[in-house]
Design a protein around this motif. Structure first.
Motif, PDB file in Angstrom:
ATOM      1  N   THR D   7      21.460  63.825  -5.831  1.00 50.70           N
ATOM      2  CA  THR D   7      22.313  62.661  -6.021  1.00 50.70           C
ATOM      3  C   THR D   7      21.797  61.453  -5.254  1.00 50.70           C
ATOM      4  O   THR D   7      21.905  60.322  -5.710  1.00 50.70           O
ATOM      5  CB  THR D   7      23.753  62.983  -5.579  1.00 50.70           C
ATOM      6  N   PHE D   8      21.199  61.703  -4.066  1.00 47.27           N
ATOM      7  CA  PHE D   8      20.640  60.577  -3.315  1.00 47.27           C
ATOM      8  C   PHE D   8      19.568  59.866  -4.135  1.00 47.27           C
ATOM      9  O   PHE D   8      19.481  58.641  -4.154  1.00 47.27           O
ATOM     10  CB  PHE D   8      20.037  61.061  -1.982  1.00 47.27           C
ATOM     11  N   TYR D   9      18.739  60.680  -4.799  1.00 44.66           N
ATOM     12  CA  TYR D   9      17.719  60.071  -5.651  1.00 44.66           C
ATOM     13  C   TYR D   9      18.368  59.307  -6.806  1.00 44.66           C
ATOM     14  O   TYR D   9      17.870  58.282  -7.257  1.00 44.66           O
ATOM     15  CB  TYR D   9      16.745  61.129  -6.167  1.00 44.66           C
ATOM     16  N   GLY D  10      19.511  59.824  -7.271  1.00 46.60           N
ATOM     17  CA  GLY D  10      20.236  59.113  -8.325  1.00 46.60           C
ATOM     18  C   GLY D  10      20.701  57.744  -7.852  1.00 46.60           C
ATOM     19  O   GLY D  10      20.562  56.740  -8.570  1.00 46.60           O
ATOM     20  N   LEU D  11      21.222  57.694  -6.629  1.00 46.03           N
ATOM     21  CA  LEU D  11      21.666  56.403  -6.081  1.00 46.03           C
ATOM     22  C   LEU D  11      20.467  55.481  -5.882  1.00 46.03           C
ATOM     23  O   LEU D  11      20.545  54.275  -6.150  1.00 46.03           O
ATOM     24  CB  LEU D  11      22.406  56.624  -4.764  1.00 46.03           C
TER      25      LEU D  11
END
Lengths: 511, 97, 313, 111
Positions: D7-11
């Motif tokens: 999810t961090f990569y998504g953000l």
């Protein structure tokens, strides 16, 4: 293991192989033109286009005969893992329109883009015919693909075929117009793809038919709808994203302008329809439909008013395209609003599609007519058109017929289209769109009449043409304009082809 | 034995990373192109070499070790060529903007 | 576990910092160099996301080839840079742009945070059907079997892009050679590298293609490597860019697509559908398609970097 | 790496799309616009990557379908970049300038 709801197992339908042929034929043409070299590019195109016309006719016949969507499962893999080609009534009709118009354009451009007599290949003819085939293949892919990512690739193809058509004549301003067009096209497709990613992330499929059953009103779907719509609108040049269109369409050679204005913008418009009516009918709100149509209404007024102020014929026609694109979007609140009322969406959708086809034929004819006027006079200044009517009677008749279709006078296709939209607006009580339709028609009639009056003005000395235009080129233009004029008669057909494969009688909520 | 290997890896990789860091600082702080190139290539070639040496005992197969060494050699080659080209461009046409 | 988090965190911060710098820096050359760095960092992110195929592609094309393309362009455009820079929009439009970009980011972040749990995935379906292709690399299976049409169309995209680039040829130079003439410096470092590296590069490319059936790799990565070797030899002056009217060149450009189409149509009588592979023969056919495509892709990518013809044949 | 970390990569990807979009609108130089477009594109691909990573199952590190789409997408984005760059360079060579806007954006140029 899979939580997706099971759909009816989809299988390749009887005439499915036709779809593969329609998809592949133009690309084979491009490859053949590239390998055989420029001298044969025209021959390849002239061979492939009639074949393609027969194919698309066969698809329409097959769709009408079976009354269902034609399907082909590529590689035998069913969606969501594989990709299906599908042709419902909408696709079939657009395939046919494209083939007809491209064939007409090819006949028109036959002499303009001949390979040089001296041997070897020259840039302009080689590029024109290759790009014509390329444009055709891209459009067919847009109409047939049943998968959002395949459609993304098709959109990019459309851009790569359209941009070089704009700068076929290497003038600085066409290069600039092409660059702007390309940047808009790229932003448009990247936004579209962003939406497709979100849909895959939320629903695990890119197949249009499956998404239609899965999409629910939630952030991912709304964000995807918004991003994809905006991206596609940038490519369709709907107001206020229209600024790239007039210089691009006016700067291209006449035959290329005809293709760009008549067909290319319809490709991305077709995807908007797919998206709104087929992928996410359940979550599109009436307010969004009103917003889209409001942009359309603004496009009609701005496009028409700016067209009125143009001094050059090709720019006038290009701005008129901006306006006519506006009409296309009036169908959305009518269709969407109707489905909210759980009534058939049929008339509005048919009207919208008829408008698309009628504009395509009329606009192709008008751009080609402008090309003939240009080569006769050596310019296309509206103020100096005097005497053209005498010199090019068939062209001016074609211009008049095309103009009638744009204005929407009976029995033209434009009339039928606007009539259906008008009726839909009245039955749903959205009277304001009636005002837009009527005022738009009035404004259109102004500039059509200005051009006609100028061109028909009597002259004492008949003008000496720079180039004597052969009659058969005029005849092609007239035939296309005649088609747009008589298109209104399709209302007499017993069957509404556009509605094939369209579960229009079942509003989204009931499925 | 494994403790010794671990220690070797830690020391060599740390030293390698230090050289990278030094090279990067040089790249950012040195006044002109030639000195920057000097800092970068010297430190990076040595740094990468140390990192590769440090990782060698950890590879699963001799082939993988060979690949690692190939990586180092290729980077050496590319780095040497690129810096030579840049230096020559600077000598011919003065420092870039 | 915490080390991993630290690594991911630093990588993300670094990626964002380089991205911002690439946008903000005034000098275009610096921006392009920033973009090259960004591409390499992004390839690391792809590895972290367990998408090694994508990482290879990003490093080769996104970071490598795109950067070469942009560097060549930025050098040629240098004289017009200051004039173009003067057109920077006013504060109001910058603010509007920031609001727009910010809201898109916010919306995307919201969607990313609310993606369904468990995530919908086609991985089980791929796993269930991959056996029919006897491929070990699921990504190659998707590219060449389940979604073969996308890959076929992508090859067409490359051809279209090249045709579009060639449209920009000045009329008298049609049929000529793309790019400037590069002088060979016999004793130069570049010539040395261009003699040493390509044999190695070709071996690696064939290897990447071959393992692509079962491990990360495939025709795009291999084709990009070949293109890079070719460009290196051209820029070192060892070989000349071919005139674009050459018949063999045209043939080689379409070879991959033609083989793909031919095998695709052979699937109609043999396997019952366009783009289907006959039972048990999928893997060799796929490798044949990939090998032919690799050549076409390499040539197309190289010619795309070189641009339209600039001198006579 | 767990789903939460992806999810961090998504953000990060969401931020990249925003940064790229801003540059695309604000920067007047066509070449910088092309660069920004590539930034937006890579952000979009990264979201694909996150979606793929979240779909990891049955021993696969990620859903191979979006991973394959990313490869297609990167190649398509490169083709687009090549065409755009060729256009900018050609424009520069014909006019000596490489700007996108004629003197008045609303009024198209007349030959």
């Amino acid at each position: 293991m899979n939580t997706l709801p099971t759909l009816l197992p989809e299988a390749t339908s009887a005439g499915g192989y036709l779809l593969v042929l329609a998809l592949v034929l133009p690309f084979v043409g491009v490859l053949a033109a590239l390998t055989l070299g420029g001298r044969h590019a025209r021959a390849v195109a002239m061979l492939a286009l009639p074949l393609g016309l027969v194919l698309s006719l066969a698809i329409v016949v097959e769709a009408v005969r079976s009354g269902q969507t034609l399907v082909y499962l590529l590689g035998g893999w069913a969606p969501p893992l594989g990709i299906a080609l599908r042709a419902d009534g909408l696709s079939a009709v657009m395939l046919l329109t494209t083939a007809v118009i491209l064939l007409a354009v090819a006949c028109f451009a036959h002499a303009d883009f001949a390979a040089p007599a001296a041997g070897g290949e020259a840039r302009r003819p080689f590029m024109f015919w290759t790009l014509l085939l390329a444009m055709w293949g891209s459009l067919n892919t847009v109409f047939l693909a049943g998968d959002l990512f395949t459609l993304y690739v098709a959109l990019e193809l459309l851009g790569f075929a359209g941009v070089p058509l704009v700068c076929l004549e290497e003038r600085p301003e066409t290069l600039q117009a092409a660059l702007r067009y390309l940047l808009f096209a790229l932003i448009g497709s990247v936004l579209y793809m962003l939406g497709a990613v979100l849909l895959y992330g939320a629903y695990g499929t890119l197949d249009i038919a499956r998404l239609a059953t899965l999409v629910r009103p939630e952030p991912a779907a709304f964000a995807a709808a918004a991003l994809m719509t905006v991206g596609l609108l940038a490519k369709t040049a709907l107001f206020p994203l229209h600024l790239w269109l007039p210089p691009a369409h006016a700067g291209a050679p006449a035959a290329a302008s005809a293709v760009l204005s008549a067909l290319t913008v319809k490709g991305s418009f077709f995807l908007v329809i797919r998206l709104w009516l087929d992928v996410m009918p359940g979550i599109v709100t009436p307010a969004a439909g009103q917003l889209l149509a409001a942009c359309g209404a603004a496009a009609i007024f701005v496009g028409n008013v700016v067209a009125l102020r143009q001094k050059r014929l090709k720019l006038l026609i290009a701005y008129s395209t901006v306006a006519q694109i506006g009409y296309l979007f009036l169908m959305f609140p009518l269709a969407a609003g109707l489905s909210a009322l759980q009534l058939p969406t049929a008339p509005a959708v048919t009207g919208g599609m008829l408008q698309a086809i009628s504009h395509a034929t009329a606009k192709a004819a008008m751009f080609m007519g402008a090309g003939l006027i240009y080569s006769t006079l050596g310019h296309d200044r509206i103020a100096d058109l005097r005497g053209v009517g005498r010199q090019l009677p068939m062209t001016m008749l074609a211009f008049a017929l095309g103009g009638v279709a744009l204005i929407g006078l009976p029995p033209s296709g434009g009339f039928m289209a606007k009539w259906l939209l008008l009726a839909a607006a009245l039955t749903t009580g959205q009277w304001w769109w009636v005002v837009v339709l009527v005022l738009g028609g009035l404004l259109t009639s102004f500039y059509v009449f200005i051009v006609l009056v100028r061109a028909m003005a009597a002259v004492d000395v008949p003008l000496t043409p720079k180039i004597v235009v052969p009659r058969h080129r005029e005849a092609v233009v007239l035939a296309l304009a005649g088609l747009s004029f008589l298109l209104g008669c399709v209302a007499l057909l017993p069957l509404d082809v556009v509605q094939i494969g369209r579960p229009a009688l079942l509003p989204a909520g009931l499925q | 034995m494994s403790l010794l290997l671990d220690l070797w890896t830690i020391v060599a990789v740390t030293a390698g990373v230090f050289f990278f860091l030094a090279g990067t600082v040089g790249l950012l702080r040195f006044p002109d192109t030639l000195t920057r190139l000097h800092a970068l290539t010297k430190a990076d070639n040595l740094g990468l070499g140390l990192v590769v040496l440090g990782l060698l005992p950890r590879v699963g197969s001799p082939l993988a070790g060979l690949k690692l060494i190939c990586v180092w050699l290729l980077v050496l080659l590319a780095g040497a060529t690129a810096s030579q080209l840049i230096a020559r461009a600077v000598r011919r046409s003065g420092p870039p903007v | 576990m915490n080390m991993a988090l630290l690594f991911d965190g630093s990588l993300i911060v670094l990626i964002l910092a380089v991205a911002v710098w690439t946008m903000a820096v005034r000098n275009s050359f610096a921006a392009v160099i920033g973009y090259a760095t960004y591409g390499l960092l992004l390839a690391l992110a792809w590895v972290r996301l367990a998408a090694v195929d994508a990482a290879l592609t990003e490093a080769a094309i996104g970071g490598g080839l795109t950067s070469v393309l942009l560097i060549r362009a930025v050098v040629r455009l240098r004289s017009s840079e200051s004039a173009a820079r003067a057109e920077t929009p006013g504060r109001v439009s910058r603010l509007l742009a920031a609001v727009l970009a910010g809201s898109v980011t916010a919306a995307l972040a919201l969607v990313v945070l609310t993606l369904p749990e468990p995530a919908p995935t086609l991985a089980p379906q791929v796993a269930a059907n991959i056996a029919s292709t006897s491929l070990g690399n699921a990504v190659t299976g998707v590219l060449l079997s389940f979604r073969a049409i996308d890959t076929l169309l992508e090859a067409v995209v490359l051809v279209f892009a090249l045709i579009a680039v060639w449209t920009l040829t000045p009329d008298p130079l049609w049929g000529g050679r793309p790019g400037p003439r590069y002088e060979l410096d016999e004793n130069g470092m570049l010539a040395y590298l261009a003699r040493l590296l390509p044999p190695l590069g070709i071996v690696v490319a064939v290897y990447v293609l071959w393992v692509g059936a079962d491990l990360p790799g495939g025709k795009f990565q291999a084709g990009t490597l070949l293109a890079a070797m070719w460009l290196l030899a051209i820029m070192a002056g060892l070989v000349e860019a071919p005139p674009i009217s050459q018949r063999w060149l045209r043939g080689a450009l379409v070879l991959g697509t033609v083989v793909f189409l031919a095998i695709g149509f052979a699937g109609v009588p043999l396997a019952g559908a366009f783009l289907a592979y006959p039972e048990g023969h999928a893997k060799p056919l796929i490798i044949a398609i990939e090998a032919a495509s690799m050549l076409s892709i390499a040539l197309t990518l190289g010619l795309l970097v070189l641009g339209p013809p600039e001198r006579g044949a | 790496m767990s789903v939460a970390e992806s999810t961090f990569y998504g953000l990060c990807a969401a931020a990249l799309v925003g940064i790229g979009l801003y540059g695309l609108i604000v920067n007047p130089q066509p070449l910088r616009k092309i660069l920004s477009f590539n930034l937006v594109g890579s952000g979009v691909f990264l979201i694909f990557g996150v979606v793929a990573r979240r779909g990891a199952a049955l021993g696969m590190g990620g859903d191979p379908v979006p991973q394959a789409l990313v490869i297609t997408g990167i190649v398509v984005a490169f083709s687009a970049t090549a065409l755009a760059v060729a256009l900018v360079v050609r424009l520069h060579e014909t006019t000596g300038a490489a700007t996108l806007m004629p003197a008045d954006a609303g009024e198209p140029p007349t030959p």
